[in-house]
Design a protein around this motif. Sequence first.
Motif, PDB file in Angstrom:
ATOM      1  N   PHE A 138       0.835  -1.205   0.000  1.00 59.38           N
ATOM      2  CA  PHE A 138       0.000   0.000   0.000  1.00 59.38           C
ATOM      3  C   PHE A 138       0.870   1.254   0.000  1.00 59.38           C
ATOM      4  CE2 PHE A 138      -4.633  -0.258   0.376  1.00 59.38           C
ATOM      5  CZ  PHE A 138      -4.792  -1.626   0.291  1.00 59.38           C
ATOM      6  N   ARG A 139       1.956   1.202   0.765  1.00 66.24           N
ATOM      7  CA  ARG A 139       2.828   2.372   0.819  1.00 66.24           C
ATOM      8  C   ARG A 139       3.369   2.697  -0.570  1.00 66.24           C
ATOM      9  NH1 ARG A 139       6.957   0.813   4.221  1.00 66.24           N
ATOM     10  NH2 ARG A 139       8.460   0.441   2.587  1.00 66.24           N
ATOM     11  N   LEU A 140       3.777   1.650  -1.294  1.00 69.75           N
ATOM     12  CA  LEU A 140       4.328   1.886  -2.622  1.00 69.75           C
ATOM     13  C   LEU A 140       3.228   2.342  -3.580  1.00 69.75           C
ATOM     14  CD1 LEU A 140       6.758  -1.148  -2.831  1.00 69.75           C
ATOM     15  CD2 LEU A 140       7.293   1.231  -2.353  1.00 69.75           C
ATOM     16  N   MET A 141       2.035   1.770  -3.432  1.00 68.54           N
ATOM     17  CA  MET A 141       0.927   2.169  -4.299  1.00 68.54           C
ATOM     18  C   MET A 141       0.538   3.619  -4.056  1.00 68.54           C
ATOM     19  SD  MET A 141      -1.412  -1.262  -4.193  1.00 68.54           S
ATOM     20  CE  MET A 141      -2.875  -0.296  -4.124  1.00 68.54           C
ATOM     21  N   LEU A 142       0.694   4.047  -2.793  1.00 68.82           N
ATOM     22  CA  LEU A 142       0.284   5.400  -2.426  1.00 68.82           C
ATOM     23  C   LEU A 142       1.423   6.399  -2.526  1.00 68.82           C
ATOM     24  CD1 LEU A 142      -1.861   4.373   0.625  1.00 68.82           C
ATOM     25  CD2 LEU A 142      -2.740   5.533  -1.367  1.00 68.82           C
ATOM     26  N   GLY A 143       2.445   6.081  -3.289  1.00 66.78           N
ATOM     27  CA  GLY A 143       3.581   6.982  -3.463  1.00 66.78           C
ATOM     28  C   GLY A 143       3.144   8.321  -4.025  1.00 66.78           C
ATOM     29  N   GLN A 144       4.037   9.319  -3.901  1.00 68.73           N
ATOM     30  CA  GLN A 144       3.613  10.668  -4.301  1.00 68.73           C
ATOM     31  C   GLN A 144       3.937  10.998  -5.745  1.00 68.73           C
ATOM     32  OE1 GLN A 144       6.776  13.612  -2.632  1.00 68.73           O
ATOM     33  NE2 GLN A 144       6.136  12.307  -0.956  1.00 68.73           N
ATOM     34  N   SER A 145       4.697  10.134  -6.421  1.00 70.11           N
ATOM     35  CA  SER A 145       5.037  10.451  -7.806  1.00 70.11           C
ATOM     36  C   SER A 145       3.834  10.183  -8.709  1.00 70.11           C
ATOM     37  CB  SER A 145       6.223   9.605  -8.250  1.00 70.11           C
ATOM     38  OG  SER A 145       5.829   8.261  -8.358  1.00 70.11           O
ATOM     39  N   GLU A 146       3.904  10.733  -9.915  1.00 67.17           N
ATOM     40  CA  GLU A 146       2.791  10.532 -10.842  1.00 67.17           C
ATOM     41  C   GLU A 146       2.655   9.073 -11.228  1.00 67.17           C
ATOM     42  OE1 GLU A 146       3.308  13.131 -14.221  1.00 67.17           O
ATOM     43  OE2 GLU A 146       4.044  14.664 -12.837  1.00 67.17           O
ATOM     44  N   GLY A 147       3.770   8.355 -11.186  1.00 63.33           N
ATOM     45  CA  GLY A 147       3.751   6.972 -11.628  1.00 63.33           C
ATOM     46  C   GLY A 147       3.173   6.009 -10.610  1.00 63.33           C
ATOM     47  N   ALA A 148       2.993   6.459  -9.360  1.00 56.99           N
ATOM     48  CA  ALA A 148       2.458   5.557  -8.344  1.00 56.99           C
ATOM     49  C   ALA A 148       1.031   5.175  -8.717  1.00 56.99           C
ATOM     50  CB  ALA A 148       2.482   6.231  -6.979  1.00 56.99           C
ATOM     51  N   ILE A 149       0.668   3.949  -8.410  1.00 58.75           N
ATOM     52  CA  ILE A 149      -0.543   3.381  -9.006  1.00 58.75           C
ATOM     53  C   ILE A 149      -1.807   4.140  -8.616  1.00 58.75           C
ATOM     54  CG2 ILE A 149      -1.013   1.633  -7.239  1.00 58.75           C
ATOM     55  CD1 ILE A 149      -1.321  -0.294  -9.719  1.00 58.75           C
ATOM     56  N   VAL A 150      -1.910   4.547  -7.351  1.00 58.37           N
ATOM     57  CA  VAL A 150      -3.131   5.244  -6.946  1.00 58.37           C
ATOM     58  C   VAL A 150      -3.238   6.596  -7.650  1.00 58.37           C
ATOM     59  CG1 VAL A 150      -4.366   6.252  -4.999  1.00 58.37           C
ATOM     60  CG2 VAL A 150      -3.236   4.068  -4.735  1.00 58.37           C
ATOM     61  N   ASN A 151      -2.100   7.281  -7.786  1.00 58.81           N
ATOM     62  CA  ASN A 151      -2.110   8.546  -8.504  1.00 58.81           C
ATOM     63  C   ASN A 151      -2.459   8.355  -9.978  1.00 58.81           C
ATOM     64  OD1 ASN A 151      -1.731  10.389  -6.510  1.00 58.81           O
ATOM     65  ND2 ASN A 151       0.501  10.361  -6.631  1.00 58.81           N
ATOM     66  N   GLN A 152      -2.036   7.243 -10.541  1.00 63.38           N
ATOM     67  CA  GLN A 152      -2.407   6.952 -11.929  1.00 63.38           C
ATOM     68  C   GLN A 152      -3.906   6.765 -12.061  1.00 63.38           C
ATOM     69  OE1 GLN A 152      -0.262   3.695 -13.610  1.00 63.38           O
ATOM     70  NE2 GLN A 152       1.601   4.861 -13.895  1.00 63.38           N
ATOM     71  N   ILE A 153      -4.469   6.041 -11.077  1.00 61.15           N
ATOM     72  CA  ILE A 153      -5.913   5.764 -11.140  1.00 61.15           C
ATOM     73  C   ILE A 153      -6.706   7.062 -11.013  1.00 61.15           C
ATOM     74  CG2 ILE A 153      -7.830   4.654  -9.952  1.00 61.15           C
ATOM     75  CD1 ILE A 153      -5.863   2.390  -9.223  1.00 61.15           C
ATOM     76  N   ILE A 154      -6.354   7.888 -10.013  1.00 64.99           N
ATOM     77  CA  ILE A 154      -7.135   9.126  -9.885  1.00 64.99           C
ATOM     78  C   ILE A 154      -6.849  10.048 -11.064  1.00 64.99           C
ATOM     79  CG2 ILE A 154      -7.329   8.998  -7.356  1.00 64.99           C
ATOM     80  CD1 ILE A 154      -5.304  11.314  -7.266  1.00 64.99           C
ATOM     81  N   GLY A 155      -5.669   9.869 -11.704  1.00 56.57           N
ATOM     82  CA  GLY A 155      -5.354  10.644 -12.899  1.00 56.57           C
ATOM     83  C   GLY A 155      -6.348  10.371 -14.022  1.00 56.57           C
ATOM     84  N   LEU A 156      -6.808   9.140 -14.101  1.00 54.67           N
ATOM     85  CA  LEU A 156      -7.788   8.776 -15.127  1.00 54.67           C
ATOM     86  C   LEU A 156      -9.064   9.595 -14.975  1.00 54.67           C
ATOM     87  CD1 LEU A 156      -7.516   4.880 -15.183  1.00 54.67           C
ATOM     88  CD2 LEU A 156      -6.500   6.517 -16.764  1.00 54.67           C
ATOM     89  N   PHE A 157      -9.353   9.990 -13.738  1.00 56.55           N
ATOM     90  CA  PHE A 157     -10.568  10.769 -13.500  1.00 56.55           C
ATOM     91  C   PHE A 157     -10.269  12.263 -13.496  1.00 56.55           C
ATOM     92  CE2 PHE A 157     -11.247   6.624 -11.600  1.00 56.55           C
ATOM     93  CZ  PHE A 157     -12.440   6.261 -12.196  1.00 56.55           C
ATOM     94  N   GLY A 158      -9.051  12.602 -13.913  1.00 58.66           N
ATOM     95  CA  GLY A 158      -8.729  14.013 -14.064  1.00 58.66           C
ATOM     96  C   GLY A 158      -8.227  14.696 -12.808  1.00 58.66           C
ATOM     97  N   PHE A 159      -7.860  13.919 -11.777  1.00 59.94           N
ATOM     98  CA  PHE A 159      -7.336  14.558 -10.568  1.00 59.94           C
ATOM     99  C   PHE A 159      -5.827  14.722 -10.657  1.00 59.94           C
ATOM    100  CE2 PHE A 159     -11.270  12.638  -9.015  1.00 59.94           C
ATOM    101  CZ  PHE A 159     -11.830  13.696  -8.331  1.00 59.94           C
ATOM    102  N   GLU A 160      -5.319  15.728  -9.949  1.00 61.86           N
ATOM    103  CA  GLU A 160      -3.877  15.938  -9.846  1.00 61.86           C
ATOM    104  C   GLU A 160      -3.273  14.828  -8.984  1.00 61.86           C
ATOM    105  OE1 GLU A 160      -1.811  18.914 -10.729  1.00 61.86           O
ATOM    106  OE2 GLU A 160      -3.389  18.769 -12.252  1.00 61.86           O
ATOM    107  N   PRO A 161      -1.980  14.474  -9.194  1.00 63.55           N
ATOM    108  CA  PRO A 161      -1.335  13.523  -8.285  1.00 63.55           C
ATOM    109  C   PRO A 161      -1.310  14.087  -6.859  1.00 63.55           C
ATOM    110  CG  PRO A 161       0.081  14.030 -10.161  1.00 63.55           C
ATOM    111  CD  PRO A 161      -1.106  14.925 -10.268  1.00 63.55           C
TER     112      PRO A 161
END
Lengths: 310, 447
Positions: A138-161
């Motif tokens: 979870f820690r790695l998924m919740l990373g702060q870079s754009e490439g982290a998986i959770v940020n990628q997912i919310i990116g699909l919905f148009g949110f900022e990382p």
Amino acid sequence: MSKPSSTATAKAPAPRKTGFLYNQRYAPYVFTLPFVLTFLIFFTYPVISTIQMSFQEVLPGATKYIGFKNYENLFNKHYYRAIYNSLIYTALTLVVLIPLPLLFAVMLNSNKLPFKNFFRSTFFIPALVSIVVAGTIFRLMLGQSEGAIVNQIIGLFGFEPQKWLADARLGMIALVLMATWRWLGVNIIYFLSGLQSIPHDIYESASIDGATTWQRFMKITVPLLKPVTIYVLTISIFGGLSMFIESFMLWSGNRSPKDMGLTMVGYIYQQGFEQNNMGLGSAIGLSLLGFTLVLNLIQLKVFGLFKKED
Amino acid sequence: MRKSWFTVVALMLSVMLALTACSGGNNKEPAASKPAASGAASEAPKSDGKPTKIVFWTFQELHQKYYEDMAKKWNEKNPDKQIEFEGSTFPYDDMHNKLLVALQTGVGAPDMADIEISKFANYLKGTPQLAPLNDIVEPELNNLVKSRFDIYAKDGQYYGIDYHVGASVIYYNKEILDKAGVNPDDIKTWDDYKAAGKTVLEKTGVPMTTLETTEQWSLWPLIAQQDGDFLGADGSVTLDSDVNIKTVQYMQDLIKEKIAIGTPGGFHHSEEYWAFMNKGGAASIWMPMWYMGRFVDNMPDLKGKMVIKPMPAWTEGGARSAGMGGTGTVVTQQSKVQEITKQFLAYAKLSKEGNIEIWKQLGFDPIRSEVWEAPELKEANKFTDYFGTDIFTMLSGVKNEIKPVNIGEKTPAIIDAVKRSVMFRTLNDMEDPAKVLKEVAEEVRAQ
């Protein structure tokens, strides 16, 4: 010496009713003794010892009583923050982890759902994963870079990382998310077992009387699941208040910035072990015990569990 | 009657066993490695030629491997004093907690253990349960970097022996600097550094460095260079000194001007940072010498691109390094084989031979500074392959500029406050450094 005698006992004819095991006066004590002993050694003794330590400054070779100083030291912002975090976390997990599993359990119990067993096991698997492994991932998924998986997912919905673990609110969401992922399946199992004990005829007669699905759910399922719900509620409160490892793993150590992930148990750990202040740690522990007791007493009272069975 | 008593007792015992076995499930900690129980069980040396068993705990597998190798060498040299070395590696927090409890309760401690510097003060509270090492340290003290022993001392007794000096240095990504046309040797002061950072940012779009927001390594060497510190020599809290406020302000300015960014993942040991840096995410980083190993192991793509230089000074001719971090190996009072354990420890960490091995195997800057000039330290190994061969030439150049730090009873508390509060609030939330430092310093003082 003892060996022949014990084999002799085994082969000897069963003692008469006057024998020790058949003595009605002693037998109950004998049978409860193992539990009583375990309770005394592994629960009562540590509790008493904790109470004692909470009035001490515990140092090797220099332990001394310091009155209520540890309790006075409790009143600081870290302690308040820990209580706040623990309570919010508990409340949020209750809000999520009771209705959601109930709903899923009803769905899984329905005959119309295909691949039932597949879903059941899928929901349950997270509970078998070690928190340490899950927390790291979870820690790695919740990373702060754009490439982290959770940020990628919310990116699909148009949110900022987002910096998930560097913001108090997002951090709490992350903790609840992890708890949901992990405990959903377990609670589903509880509710499923409750559902299966509701006789089918009640639903049948209700639908003959023209009750809609929603009415049947609200008027039959929910009330009849009350004992299970109370059980789940109780253990969820315990679980919520004693949460620690999730936060420990998510912030790779008991060190979340600005105490955003500090829980009461985390504070015990920090003071007792990390800062070698066992006295204060004990005082925090006892206050946690107090909290949990009060909360559960209120809850049991509200649900009328002290009333006699009718 | 007596016979049935036997049955009852036997029954009870078996039930008890079954029950306690169940309650073992409460112990949530993962079984780290080999059983740790054997601790105090080590027996006194026997005259029958059997090797003496030395039990060792650490949180760093490399340290365990190092001692295992040194034990082999010891046994070759000392046929009459054979030892059987039994090391175990636990997770960092686990090991420190286990050791603390073992020392507190008086049972179960190993003969020898590693304690990390920021935790060390915890073990010196009250009556230290560690064995003084003066008899092995004092005869060698002239050849050693003394400040590395003072940090593990209490009331004139030395309790721990470090692995390294931990000289802080700056690692530049030469590739990025070349692109920006910046020569690292021209960066003499922190003002130069800031100016160079601006150039790098303009020419390449890459930040000059990353600053830790949840650990202390970005700040500590900078203030130590100027004789500022978290604690004074007497152990009082000096976190809110003018030097410190000015330094944190400097760091905050770097971030405001985008010359630096907050470290991805919060600190320089996070997987996120390694991935970021490995891709050429920032042009430099200042960390102690022991950070070399992290480059070699975790950032393989930067091989041949990184150069190690002394840190910029605050004023022309000012100190260019500070001794950072560290792990002291201690011998416990509980050990029944203290004498031979001490002798082995002295061989492994104080002798010339041992110090050369520390560089060869662990890549640390050894505490016996006379070996820095030894030819063995110029031999090729995985560190020279990565960073080039003149590591120790550079280090010898700053030999007399390595500033010590003050360690006291409040160290664990203040480091904790710096990690959780100071760095994050000043470098992430951009709060006023003076206000934050004053507030936190007051809080730790009051404890």
